[in-house]
Design a protein around this motif. Structure first.
Motif, PDB file in Angstrom:
ATOM      1  N   GLU A   1     -19.811 -41.373 -10.893  1.00 45.70           N
ATOM      2  CA  GLU A   1     -20.372 -40.742  -9.721  1.00 45.70           C
ATOM      3  C   GLU A   1     -21.797 -40.451  -9.384  1.00 45.70           C
ATOM      4  O   GLU A   1     -22.301 -40.174  -8.477  1.00 45.70           O
TER       5      GLU A   1
ATOM      6  N   SER B   1     -11.760 -39.178 -14.414  1.00 50.01           N
ATOM      7  CA  SER B   1     -12.629 -39.899 -13.711  1.00 50.01           C
ATOM      8  C   SER B   1     -13.250 -40.771 -14.902  1.00 50.01           C
ATOM      9  O   SER B   1     -12.733 -40.898 -16.045  1.00 50.01           O
TER      10      SER B   1
ATOM     11  N   ARG C   1     -14.519 -34.029 -10.195  1.00 50.15           N
ATOM     12  CA  ARG C   1     -15.614 -34.707  -9.864  1.00 50.15           C
ATOM     13  C   ARG C   1     -16.476 -34.272  -8.900  1.00 50.15           C
ATOM     14  O   ARG C   1     -16.257 -33.495  -7.910  1.00 50.15           O
TER      15      ARG C   1
ATOM     16  N   ARG D   1     -22.161 -48.930  -8.582  1.00 50.79           N
ATOM     17  CA  ARG D   1     -20.730 -48.592  -9.167  1.00 50.79           C
ATOM     18  C   ARG D   1     -19.746 -49.676  -9.296  1.00 50.79           C
ATOM     19  O   ARG D   1     -19.308 -49.807 -10.316  1.00 50.79           O
TER      20      ARG D   1
ATOM     21  N   SER E   1     -19.497 -33.991  -6.028  1.00 48.53           N
ATOM     22  CA  SER E   1     -19.629 -34.690  -4.611  1.00 48.53           C
ATOM     23  C   SER E   1     -21.016 -34.016  -4.223  1.00 48.53           C
ATOM     24  O   SER E   1     -20.788 -32.887  -4.063  1.00 48.53           O
TER      25      SER E   1
END
Length: 410
Positions: free
Chosen positions: A228, A167, A271, A235, A273
């Protein structure tokens, strides 16, 4: 009605906020003269002024006049491409599109048209905006639907990559300048000048001089952040930058924000979430006066969790304390920007409401992780198809522009 209009226009502009509405100024001489020629097609000064007014209502970032001109050039090319493919949008379809556009805020097209007309924005401006978009979607469908197929192997790779791997994290600097209504135009103009810099030193100097956040003393510099954790609206803006570049001005309530990318790196981690971010906002009369800021500092010193704010607000009107748990994409942009800097239990006093007359003491309560579910392969496939069509569409529009003779009329 005004509240509904504001909410609608924020949605229609994908998190861009409604500016204070003011009537248009008197038209200049030569208003209906050609301003731009796109091959044999003409764009008048009137059309540019109308689209400019529409974009200003939507509070579009960047140079609104330049954007109005570019959008109208693109619209001419899109409509010609539709004509060449034999595509027409019927009056009934346009009316339905206008209703759908207005219906995002439970308004009728007539209600929205009425509000726009108060600002001198013609019905035709709204209608042409909708028609070009509808025609172009049909052009894209006809030209590229057959080229958007994805294989099972591609879906497998996307599903595999979705749960972890690499990421991005970014190193940003920020400037958030208060912009109460009387000063909004001047602050936006200043932000547009700052946005042209590629110098970290110049940006930091501007942050120290103008920014209202706690990072101002450090030249606006923020620590490394996972992409994120940034607000969804920010973003793509950040990922489009090269180191040193600055985003276009981003309008938020009573303020204008700028972000400079200092560095970007790819990292290896799973990542995160989040299904929801929970936060509390305690509203304090007095804005950023020394007395109110001192009172806020005293409150910050004695609260550790969001629950503690109930004791602070005890005996006061219910509306002074607002607690929410929202999906990240539904959080107002200015609040999301501040929450991205906080850990649970930390607070911020960077925001105001009511034209700067109310200070917001913002606290992050926590972030709720999304539950692990089996990936929806059809949803993944749809995303891959949309991404592929998006790339083809962008290239096609660039080709149309390259092949056209675009002349600015002196």
């Amino acid at each position: 009605m005004q509240t509904m209009i504001s909410r609608f226009l924020r949605t229609a502009a994908a998190a861009l906020l409604l500016a204070p509405m003011a009537p248009l100024t008197a038209p200049a001489q030569g208003l209906f003269s050609p301003a731009v020629k796109v091959d044999e097609m003409v764009i008048t000064n009137y059309e540019i002024n109308q689209r400019l007014a529409f974009l200003q209502v939507l509070r579009a970032p960047g140079d609104a006049r330049k954007l109005a001109r570019e959008q109208l050039i693109d619209d001419r090319l899109k409509m010609r491409a539709a004509q060449e493919l034999g595509i027409t949008v019927t009056p009934e379809q346009i009316a339905a599109g206008m209703e759908e556009f207005a219906g995002r805020a439970n308004l009728t097209a007539d209600q929205l048209i009425g509000e726009l007309s108060k600002l001198g924005i013609a019905t035709e401006t709204f209608r042409d905006f909708v028609e070009a978009g509808m025609a172009w979607r049909e052009v894209v469908r006809v030209r590229f639907a057959g080229q958007a197929q994805v294989s099972e192997a591609e879906i497998d790779r996307a599903v595999s990559a979705g749960g972890g791997g690499s990421s991005v994290r970014v190193l940003l600097s920020e400037i958030i300048m208060p912009a109460p209504p009387p000063e909004a135009e001047a602050v936006l103009a200043r932000a547009q000048r700052i946005a042209q810099t590629t110098s970290e030193a110049e940006f930091s100097a501007a942050a120290r001089q103008y920014s209202a956040t706690a990072t101002a003393r450090a030249g606006g510099k923020l620590p490394w952040q996972k992409i994120e954790d940034l607000p969804p609206v920010l973003r793509p803006l950040v990922l489009a930058l090269s180191p040193g570049q600055v985003t276009d001005p981003l309008t938020i309530p009573n303020a204008v924000a700028l972000f400079q990318l200092r560095a970007l790196e790819e990292t290896a981690f799973t990542r995160p979430s989040y299904s929801a971010v929970e936060y509390a906002a305690y509203y304090m009369a007095g804005g950023r006066s020394p007395q109110t800021l001192a009172q806020a500092a005293e409150i910050e010193a004695r609260v550790d969790t969001c629950d503690d704010l109930y004791g602070v607000a005890k005996g006061q009107p219910e509306e002074v304390l607002d607690r929410n748990a929202l999906p990240p994409e539904q959080i107002p942009t200015d609040i999301a920007l501040e929450l991205a800097k906080l850990d649970p239990g930390e607070t911020s006093t960077a925001l105001t409401r009511a034209g700067g007359q109310t200070l917001v003491l913002l606290m992050l309560c926590g972030r709720s992780p999304a539950t692990d579910e089996a990936p929806d392969r059809e949803a993944v496939a749809t995303g891959l198809r949309n991404r592929r069509v998006g790339g083809l569409t962008e290239s096609y529009l660039e080709q149309l522009r390259a092949n056209a003779r675009i002349v600015t009329v002196e």
